[in-house]
Design a protein around this motif. Structure first.
Motif, PDB file in Angstrom:
ATOM      1  N   GLN A 237       0.846  -1.190   0.000  1.00 42.99           N
ATOM      2  CA  GLN A 237       0.000   0.000   0.000  1.00 42.99           C
ATOM      3  C   GLN A 237       0.887   1.247   0.000  1.00 42.99           C
ATOM      4  N   LEU A 238       1.385   1.574  -1.179  1.00 43.87           N
ATOM      5  CA  LEU A 238       2.334   2.682  -1.290  1.00 43.87           C
ATOM      6  C   LEU A 238       1.689   4.025  -0.964  1.00 43.87           C
ATOM      7  N   GLU A 239       0.367   4.098  -1.026  1.00 40.76           N
ATOM      8  CA  GLU A 239      -0.300   5.352  -0.695  1.00 40.76           C
ATOM      9  C   GLU A 239      -0.109   5.727   0.777  1.00 40.76           C
ATOM     10  N   LEU A 240       0.352   4.779   1.588  1.00 39.04           N
ATOM     11  CA  LEU A 240       0.607   5.052   3.001  1.00 39.04           C
ATOM     12  C   LEU A 240       1.983   5.669   3.235  1.00 39.04           C
ATOM     13  N   LEU A 241       2.810   5.741   2.219  1.00 35.81           N
ATOM     14  CA  LEU A 241       4.160   6.278   2.390  1.00 35.81           C
ATOM     15  C   LEU A 241       4.117   7.793   2.562  1.00 35.81           C
ATOM     16  N   ASP A 242       5.114   8.315   3.272  1.00 36.63           N
ATOM     17  CA  ASP A 242       5.248   9.761   3.406  1.00 36.63           C
ATOM     18  C   ASP A 242       5.544  10.388   2.047  1.00 36.63           C
ATOM     19  N   LEU A 243       5.223  11.655   1.896  1.00 43.35           N
ATOM     20  CA  LEU A 243       5.440  12.347   0.629  1.00 43.35           C
ATOM     21  C   LEU A 243       6.909  12.373   0.224  1.00 43.35           C
ATOM     22  N   ASP A 244       7.801  12.458   1.228  1.00 42.63           N
ATOM     23  CA  ASP A 244       9.224  12.542   0.886  1.00 42.63           C
ATOM     24  C   ASP A 244       9.807  11.212   0.411  1.00 42.63           C
ATOM     25  N   ALA A 245       8.996  10.139   0.426  1.00 42.42           N
ATOM     26  CA  ALA A 245       9.469   8.847  -0.099  1.00 42.42           C
ATOM     27  C   ALA A 245       9.318   8.760  -1.613  1.00 42.42           C
ATOM     28  N   TRP A 246       8.631   9.727  -2.202  1.00 41.68           N
ATOM     29  CA  TRP A 246       8.349   9.659  -3.638  1.00 41.68           C
ATOM     30  C   TRP A 246       9.440  10.362  -4.428  1.00 41.68           C
ATOM     31  N   ALA A 247      10.080   9.601  -5.316  1.00 43.46           N
ATOM     32  CA  ALA A 247      11.146  10.142  -6.152  1.00 43.46           C
ATOM     33  C   ALA A 247      10.592  10.846  -7.379  1.00 43.46           C
ATOM     34  N   GLY A 248       9.332  10.603  -7.683  1.00 45.02           N
ATOM     35  CA  GLY A 248       8.679  11.180  -8.841  1.00 45.02           C
ATOM     36  C   GLY A 248       7.281  10.601  -8.927  1.00 45.02           C
ATOM     37  N   PRO A 249       6.509  11.013  -9.919  1.00 44.02           N
ATOM     38  CA  PRO A 249       5.159  10.458 -10.060  1.00 44.02           C
ATOM     39  C   PRO A 249       5.194   8.939 -10.237  1.00 44.02           C
ATOM     40  N   ASP A 250       4.487   8.233  -9.374  1.00 50.01           N
ATOM     41  CA  ASP A 250       4.336   6.776  -9.458  1.00 50.01           C
ATOM     42  C   ASP A 250       5.651   6.016  -9.289  1.00 50.01           C
ATOM     43  N   VAL A 251       6.610   6.593  -8.585  1.00 51.10           N
ATOM     44  CA  VAL A 251       7.836   5.847  -8.256  1.00 51.10           C
ATOM     45  C   VAL A 251       8.325   6.274  -6.875  1.00 51.10           C
ATOM     46  N   ALA A 252       8.320   5.315  -5.951  1.00 47.19           N
ATOM     47  CA  ALA A 252       8.786   5.562  -4.588  1.00 47.19           C
ATOM     48  C   ALA A 252      10.215   5.069  -4.434  1.00 47.19           C
ATOM     49  N   GLU A 253      10.981   5.765  -3.623  1.00 48.01           N
ATOM     50  CA  GLU A 253      12.370   5.395  -3.345  1.00 48.01           C
ATOM     51  C   GLU A 253      12.421   4.828  -1.928  1.00 48.01           C
ATOM     52  N   VAL A 254      12.495   3.515  -1.843  1.00 49.58           N
ATOM     53  CA  VAL A 254      12.372   2.830  -0.559  1.00 49.58           C
ATOM     54  C   VAL A 254      13.760   2.531   0.003  1.00 49.58           C
ATOM     55  N   SER A 255      13.976   2.938   1.231  1.00 49.70           N
ATOM     56  CA  SER A 255      15.241   2.688   1.922  1.00 49.70           C
ATOM     57  C   SER A 255      14.959   1.982   3.243  1.00 49.70           C
ATOM     58  N   VAL A 256      15.994   1.756   4.016  1.00 55.26           N
ATOM     59  CA  VAL A 256      15.843   1.022   5.286  1.00 55.26           C
ATOM     60  C   VAL A 256      14.924   1.755   6.253  1.00 55.26           C
ATOM     61  N   ASP A 257      14.851   3.084   6.147  1.00 56.06           N
ATOM     62  CA  ASP A 257      14.088   3.877   7.111  1.00 56.06           C
ATOM     63  C   ASP A 257      12.728   4.322   6.586  1.00 56.06           C
ATOM     64  N   THR A 258      12.354   3.893   5.398  1.00 58.10           N
ATOM     65  CA  THR A 258      11.070   4.306   4.835  1.00 58.10           C
ATOM     66  C   THR A 258       9.927   3.790   5.706  1.00 58.10           C
ATOM     67  N   ARG A 259       9.068   4.704   6.095  1.00 56.57           N
ATOM     68  CA  ARG A 259       7.925   4.316   6.926  1.00 56.57           C
ATOM     69  C   ARG A 259       6.808   3.794   6.031  1.00 56.57           C
ATOM     70  N   GLY A 260       6.204   2.679   6.478  1.00 58.45           N
ATOM     71  CA  GLY A 260       5.142   2.068   5.699  1.00 58.45           C
ATOM     72  C   GLY A 260       4.553   0.893   6.453  1.00 58.45           C
ATOM     73  N   PRO A 261       3.771   0.058   5.791  1.00 61.96           N
ATOM     74  CA  PRO A 261       3.136  -1.082   6.464  1.00 61.96           C
ATOM     75  C   PRO A 261       4.168  -1.998   7.118  1.00 61.96           C
ATOM     76  N   ASP A 262       3.833  -2.520   8.282  1.00 58.68           N
ATOM     77  CA  ASP A 262       4.753  -3.404   9.000  1.00 58.68           C
ATOM     78  C   ASP A 262       4.603  -4.865   8.595  1.00 58.68           C
ATOM     79  N   ASP A 263       3.406  -5.252   8.119  1.00 61.49           N
ATOM     80  CA  ASP A 263       3.154  -6.667   7.892  1.00 61.49           C
ATOM     81  C   ASP A 263       3.532  -7.133   6.487  1.00 61.49           C
ATOM     82  N   TYR A 264       3.614  -6.192   5.523  1.00 61.74           N
ATOM     83  CA  TYR A 264       3.933  -6.596   4.149  1.00 61.74           C
ATOM     84  C   TYR A 264       4.540  -5.415   3.412  1.00 61.74           C
ATOM     85  N   PHE A 265       5.857  -5.473   3.232  1.00 63.28           N
ATOM     86  CA  PHE A 265       6.572  -4.406   2.532  1.00 63.28           C
ATOM     87  C   PHE A 265       7.865  -5.001   1.962  1.00 63.28           C
TER      88      PHE A 265
END
Length: 320
Positions: A58-86
């Motif tokens: 559920q990428l819509e739950l990511l913070d705005l600063d996680a988005w590298a551009g439209p429809d592309v998220a940049e996920v790192s070790v500290d990216t906040r998001g779902p705990d059960d499936y990511f």
């Protein structure tokens, strides 16, 4: 494309001159993990490799600063998001723990036009000169008139999106031959399609992952880590591939998700089958129908409509 040679696997020859490679999971979920052995091999020879994945998170739950551009998220070790499936964050954390580049880009489930724009953004930003779409399974190789298509929506959306990009090297590689039988794929038809691609000059052959190689050992470790991090929804595909790389055979059960099913883990699952992306796309009978889609529901509906109109070709049984 480099000349074929038995001495150098065509997959590696095709990427020999690439400086910045994007390896992307085509079908969503944990597909990006199937690209790890290839990524490790390329990192070890000095290539710059980036990882991406069509995400079921559920990428819509990511913070705005996680988005590298439209429809592309940049996920790192500290990216906040779902705990059960990511899976993308789980992989980023595993990569960081092994001193490997620890960013995994994630695409939401969108249609061809939006996904292509997201890929284009990454290509421009990272200076990508080779893209390898990775499928856990082989249903991305189906052209549309087979007896069963497996789960084509995400795979073919990725295929169509990348087919429209101007990148010097574009490949599709599949790991996990036979796994899609659970979803109705007849694998004699997969082999028939590979033979046709070979006649067209688009088949780059099969490359086995040596079970005792560094690539296989790191892959198995990453899959085990992902299973521990996602105990409710571990990857059935990568679990079987990982088992195949350690020489397991037959009904190898590792999660309750497969209880009641008989698995057939075998050495064919640990082989990369690779094709040229544009030649694969040219053989897809319905790619034009999904070209102008913006949502993935549109893609699914148009594939269903196509299937209602086509007469599937009759599959052959394995003769031995």
């Amino acid at each position: 494309m480099a000349a074929a040679s038995l001495a150098v696997p065509p997959l590696m020859a095709a990427l020999a001159k690439a400086n910045r490679v994007l390896i992307a999971g085509a079908g969503g979920g944990f597909d990006v993990y199937a690209g790890l052995p290839l990524a490790v091999a390329l990192w070890d020879r000095g290539a710059e490799v980036h990882l991406a994945n069509l995400s079921f998170t559920q990428l819509e739950l990511l913070d705005l600063d996680a988005w590298a551009g439209p429809d592309v998220a940049e996920v790192s070790v500290d990216t906040r998001g779902p705990d059960d499936y990511f899976p993308e964050r789980t992989l980023a954390r595993w990569l960081a723990a092994h001193d490997l580049p620890a960013t995994v880009f994630a695409f939401p489930k969108v249609g061809v036009q939006r996904l292509r724009a997201a890929y284009h953004h990454l290509v421009e930003r990272l200076g990508i000169d080779a893209i390898v779409l990775v499928d856990g399974g082989t249903d991305i190789l189906l052209r549309g008139d087979e007896d069963g298509l497996g789960t084509p929506v995400e795979d073919i959306t990725s295929l169509a999106a990348v087919a429209g990009l101007d990148v010097p090297v574009k490949l599709v590689t599949c790991l996990g031959f036979g796994i899609d039988a659970y979803h109705g794929v007849v694998h004699t038809q997969v082999l028939e399609n590979l033979a046709a691609l070979d006649r067209d000059g688009g088949y780059l052959g099969a490359l086995s992952i040596p079970g005792r190689s560094r690539e296989a050992e790191l892959y198995r470790d990453a899959v085990a880590d992902a299973q521990a991090a996602t105990p409710i929804r571990p990857s059935i595909v990568n679990g079987q591939i990982a088992a195949a790389t350690r020489g397991a055979f037959g009904d190898v059960q590792f999660t309750r998700r497969t209880s009641g099913s008989t698995l057939f883990v075998n050495p064919l699952m640990a082989i990369y089958f690779t094709v040229e992306l544009d030649k694969l796309a040219a053989r897809c009978l319905y790619l034009d129908r999904i070209e102008h889609t913006y949502g993935m529901r549109q893609v699914a509906t148009r594939i269903e409509t196509f299937r209602d109109e086509v007469t599937p070709r009759i599959p052959r049984a394995f003769p031995h």
